[in-house]
Design an enzyme around this catalytic site. Structure first.
Site, PDB file in Angstrom:
ATOM      1  N   CYS A   1      40.831  15.074  40.527  1.00 47.94           N
ATOM      2  CA  CYS A   1      39.523  15.259  40.738  1.00 47.94           C
ATOM      3  C   CYS A   1      39.182  14.575  41.873  1.00 47.94           C
ATOM      4  CB  CYS A   1      38.490  15.927  39.963  1.00 47.94           C
ATOM      5  SG  CYS A   1      37.229  16.633  41.431  1.00 47.94           S
TER       6      CYS A   1
ATOM      7  N   CYS B   1      35.306  13.887  39.910  1.00 44.49           N
ATOM      8  CA  CYS B   1      34.602  13.898  38.935  1.00 44.49           C
ATOM      9  C   CYS B   1      35.286  12.859  37.834  1.00 44.49           C
ATOM     10  CB  CYS B   1      34.030  14.935  38.315  1.00 44.49           C
ATOM     11  SG  CYS B   1      35.299  16.571  37.447  1.00 44.49           S
TER      12      CYS B   1
ATOM     13  N   CYS C   1      37.810  23.089  40.786  1.00 47.42           N
ATOM     14  CA  CYS C   1      37.398  22.361  40.087  1.00 47.42           C
ATOM     15  C   CYS C   1      36.781  22.764  38.654  1.00 47.42           C
ATOM     16  CB  CYS C   1      37.309  20.895  40.035  1.00 47.42           C
ATOM     17  SG  CYS C   1      37.030  19.837  38.910  1.00 47.42           S
TER      18      CYS C   1
ATOM     19  N   CYS D   1      47.443  24.832  47.674  1.00 46.36           N
ATOM     20  CA  CYS D   1      47.624  24.745  48.420  1.00 46.36           C
ATOM     21  C   CYS D   1      46.400  23.273  48.593  1.00 46.36           C
ATOM     22  CB  CYS D   1      47.838  25.501  49.877  1.00 46.36           C
ATOM     23  SG  CYS D   1      48.075  24.619  51.435  1.00 46.36           S
TER      24      CYS D   1
HETATM   25 FE    FE Z   1      35.739  18.105  39.584  1.00 50.49          FE
END
Ligand code: FE
Length: 144
Positions: A58, A61, A107, A130
């Site tokens: 991510c 994060c 996320c 995607c």
């Molecule tokens: Fe994240």
């Protein structure tokens, strides 16, 4: 609650940053995609055509989200995966924006926007995650 249990639950907790904090940390394009649910133009992101081995984290994060082992060429111009790195790494939410019914992928840890999942993926799962390049940070396998 023991001190260790308390630490563990803090580590597992969702990230809760203000939009001002996110805006200060992220590049403008990343902020637009991750926090304002934007979409990068097809074939313009940094990862749609990347074939290296490694993990996609991510961009907000740092949580591991997708492995290169499940990445495939969907022809869409966005990084495409047939499953998340872990069943626990993403959340899927109904999205009725832009006059369409889609499933948004975020996320799980920081709730940032990643992309959408469609039921037209390859035979492994039948799913196509995607994902915007702007939502991802690639970590090459030999750098781990
Ligand atoms: Fe994240």
């Amino acid at each position: 609650m023991s001190e260790q249990t308390q630490k563990d639950s803090v580590a597992d907790a969702k990230l809760d940053k203000s939009e001002d904090e996110w805006r200060a940390e992220l590049a403008p394009e990343e902020y637009h995609v991750l926090r304002e649910k934007g979409t990068e133009r097809a074939f313009t992101g940094k990862y749609w055509d990347l074939k290296d081995d490694g993990m996609y984290l991510c961009a907000a994060c740092g949580e591991p989200l997708f492995s290169s082992e499940t990445k495939y060429d969907s022809g869409s111009g966005w990084p495409s995966f047939y499953q998340p790195a872990d069943s626990d790494s993403v959340n899927e939410l109904a999205d009725h924006s832009h006059g369409m019914v889609r499933t948004e992928v975020v996320c799980k840890k920081c709730e940032s926007h990643l992309g959408h999942v469609f039921p037209d993926g390859p035979k492994e799962t039948g799913l196509r995650y995607c994902i915007n390049s702007a939502s991802l940070d690639f970590k090459k396998a030999d750098q781990e």
